[in-house]
Write a protein that holds these residues in place. Structure first.
Motif, short mmCIF file in Angstrom:
data_model
loop_
_atom_site.label_atom_id
_atom_site.label_comp_id
_atom_site.label_asym_id
_atom_site.label_seq_id
_atom_site.Cartn_x
_atom_site.Cartn_y
_atom_site.Cartn_z
N GLY A 49 0.82 -1.20 0.00
CA GLY A 49 0.00 0.00 0.00
C GLY A 49 0.87 1.26 0.00
O GLY A 49 2.09 1.19 -0.13
N GLU A 50 0.26 2.39 0.15
CA GLU A 50 1.00 3.66 0.20
C GLU A 50 1.73 3.80 1.55
O GLU A 50 1.34 3.21 2.56
N VAL A 51 2.80 4.61 1.54
CA VAL A 51 3.57 4.84 2.77
C VAL A 51 2.73 5.66 3.75
O VAL A 51 2.14 6.68 3.39
N LYS A 52 2.69 5.19 4.99
CA LYS A 52 1.97 5.89 6.04
C LYS A 52 2.96 6.42 7.08
O LYS A 52 4.01 5.81 7.32
N ILE A 53 2.63 7.57 7.69
CA ILE A 53 3.48 8.18 8.71
C ILE A 53 2.92 7.85 10.09
O ILE A 53 1.76 8.09 10.38
N GLU A 54 3.78 7.30 10.95
CA GLU A 54 3.37 6.95 12.31
C GLU A 54 4.41 7.43 13.32
O GLU A 54 5.57 7.67 12.96
N ASN A 55 3.98 7.56 14.57
CA ASN A 55 4.87 7.88 15.70
C ASN A 55 5.68 9.15 15.45
O ASN A 55 6.88 9.21 15.76
N ALA A 56 5.04 10.14 14.91
CA ALA A 56 5.75 11.37 14.59
C ALA A 56 6.03 12.18 15.86
O ALA A 56 5.14 12.40 16.68
N THR A 57 7.29 12.59 16.03
CA THR A 57 7.70 13.50 17.09
C THR A 57 8.25 14.75 16.43
O THR A 57 9.27 14.70 15.73
N GLU A 58 7.58 15.87 16.63
CA GLU A 58 7.95 17.09 15.92
C GLU A 58 9.27 17.67 16.44
O GLU A 58 9.56 17.62 17.62
N ASP A 68 8.09 7.46 11.69
CA ASP A 68 8.22 6.16 11.01
C ASP A 68 7.48 6.19 9.69
O ASP A 68 6.33 6.63 9.62
N GLU A 69 8.17 5.73 8.64
CA GLU A 69 7.52 5.50 7.35
C GLU A 69 7.15 4.01 7.29
O GLU A 69 8.03 3.14 7.30
N VAL A 70 5.83 3.70 7.25
CA VAL A 70 5.36 2.33 7.35
C VAL A 70 4.56 1.95 6.09
O VAL A 70 3.75 2.74 5.60
N VAL A 71 4.80 0.73 5.61
CA VAL A 71 4.05 0.19 4.45
C VAL A 71 3.31 -1.08 4.90
O VAL A 71 3.91 -1.98 5.48
N TYR A 72 1.98 -1.12 4.61
CA TYR A 72 1.16 -2.30 4.94
C TYR A 72 0.67 -2.95 3.66
O TYR A 72 0.55 -2.31 2.60
N CYS A 73 0.38 -4.25 3.78
CA CYS A 73 -0.24 -4.97 2.65
C CYS A 73 -1.71 -4.56 2.57
O CYS A 73 -2.42 -4.55 3.58
N THR A 74 -2.17 -4.24 1.38
CA THR A 74 -3.56 -3.79 1.21
C THR A 74 -4.55 -4.95 1.32
O THR A 74 -5.75 -4.74 1.47
N VAL A 75 -4.02 -6.18 1.26
CA VAL A 75 -4.89 -7.36 1.32
C VAL A 75 -5.05 -7.85 2.76
O VAL A 75 -6.15 -7.98 3.28
N CYS A 76 -3.89 -8.12 3.39
CA CYS A 76 -3.95 -8.70 4.74
C CYS A 76 -3.60 -7.72 5.85
O CYS A 76 -3.63 -8.08 7.03
N ASN A 77 -3.18 -6.50 5.46
CA ASN A 77 -2.84 -5.44 6.41
C ASN A 77 -1.60 -5.74 7.25
O ASN A 77 -1.39 -5.15 8.31
N LYS A 78 -0.78 -6.66 6.79
CA LYS A 78 0.44 -6.97 7.52
C LYS A 78 1.47 -5.86 7.26
O LYS A 78 1.56 -5.34 6.16
N GLU A 79 2.25 -5.53 8.31
CA GLU A 79 3.30 -4.54 8.15
C GLU A 79 4.43 -5.13 7.32
O GLU A 79 5.04 -6.14 7.68
N LEU A 80 4.73 -4.47 6.23
CA LEU A 80 5.76 -4.97 5.32
C LEU A 80 7.11 -4.31 5.54
O LEU A 80 8.16 -4.91 5.33
#
Length: 277
Positions: A49-58, A68-80
């Motif tokens: 899937g698209e890159v998602k931003i998580e745990n941002a500390t400004e 964190d730049e995180v990518v998940y599977c669009t089918v099973c939602n597993k963190e890739l």
């Protein structure tokens, strides 16, 4: 007799394949649970899937942040994948500053800057104010108990007179500090100590090249004089400069000038009873 298997024409999926696991398909008997042509179905594989931003500390003005730049599977939602990115400190955004302590001729001032983002402050020193003197301007110096007159801008001053006329001892320094400028004290003014009736001892600095008229006139208690300067000449010592000082006075002069100074001082009113050494 046994009826025999009655097989389906098409495969039946016994187990669906997932992103990571293989599946199974086979041809089933219509009458019983028997299967044939059991076949593995390949795993489908993940779909990024698209890159998602998580745990941002400004980031702050002084400290860096991260996310964190995180990518998940669009089918099973597993963190890739997960990649931590660090960000730099933003740095302070200082305003134009405000003078919190005004500089004076004697003391440095302070200017305070404030960060418009976080409110932090910093200070810088403002130099002492420069004295704006012209030739003829006077300056009162408490540390040497005297009033001086500017004779050469930023270079030389004349000792005018003591602030306290009741003083018993006096020292005419070789130089003084006015603001950020050092001035040589090169002369003693006319009538400088004329009214100092209690004066008994004086030291004359080594930059003095001129002594004014009646500088020590009528200082009847003046018994001790120390002249450090070697720059005095007959023309530069004023009329009656040493007239009517104490007759038992002792004057200390540079050894190399003893003979010439004795003649000069005598001509300027010094009593012959005064000893010069």
């Amino acid at each position: 007799e046994a009826l025999g298997h009655d097989w389906d024409n098409d495969f039946t999926v016994d187990k669906e394949a997932t992103c990571e696991e293989t599946g199974v398909k086979s041809i089933h008997c219509k009458r019983c649970d028997e299967r044939k042509e059991i076949t593995t179905i390949p795993a489908k594989g993940h779909v990024k899937g698209e890159v998602k931003i998580e745990n941002a500390t400004e980031s702050t003005c002084e400290k860096g942040g991260n996310y964190d730049e995180v990518v998940y599977c669009t089918v099973c939602n597993k963190e890739l994948s997960r990649n931590t990115v660090k960000t730099e400190a933003k740095g302070h955004k200082w305003n134009n500053g405000k003078v919190t302590t005004e500089p004076t001729y004697a003391e440095e001032g302070v200017k305070t800057y404030t960060c418009t983002a976080c409110g932090a402050t910093k200070t810088e020193v403002i130099p002492k104010r420069n004295m704006e003197y012209t030739v003829g301007s006077t300056y009162q110096d408490i540390s040497t108990n005297a009033i001086y007159r500017i004779t050469v801008i930023n270079q030389q001053v004349e000792y005018v007179c003591p602030i306290d006329k009741k003083l018993k001892k006096a020292t005419i320094p070789s130089q003084i500090r006015i603001g950020n400028v050092t001035y040589k004290v090169t002369s003693i003014g006319n009538n400088a100590f004329k009214r100092c009736k209690n004066l008994s001892s004086i030291t004359i600095g080594n930059n003095i090249s001129k002594i004014g008229n009646k500088a020590f006139y009528n200082c009847k208690k003046l018994k001790k004089i120390k002249i450090k300067s070697k720059k005095l000449t007959l023309k530069k010592i004023g009329k009656s400069a040493f007239k009517k000082i104490n007759k038992k006075a002792k004057i200390s002069v540079p050894k190399s000038k003893k003979k010439s100074y004795k003649k000069m001082l005598t001509k300027k009113g010094l009593s012959k009873t005064v000893k010069i050494k």
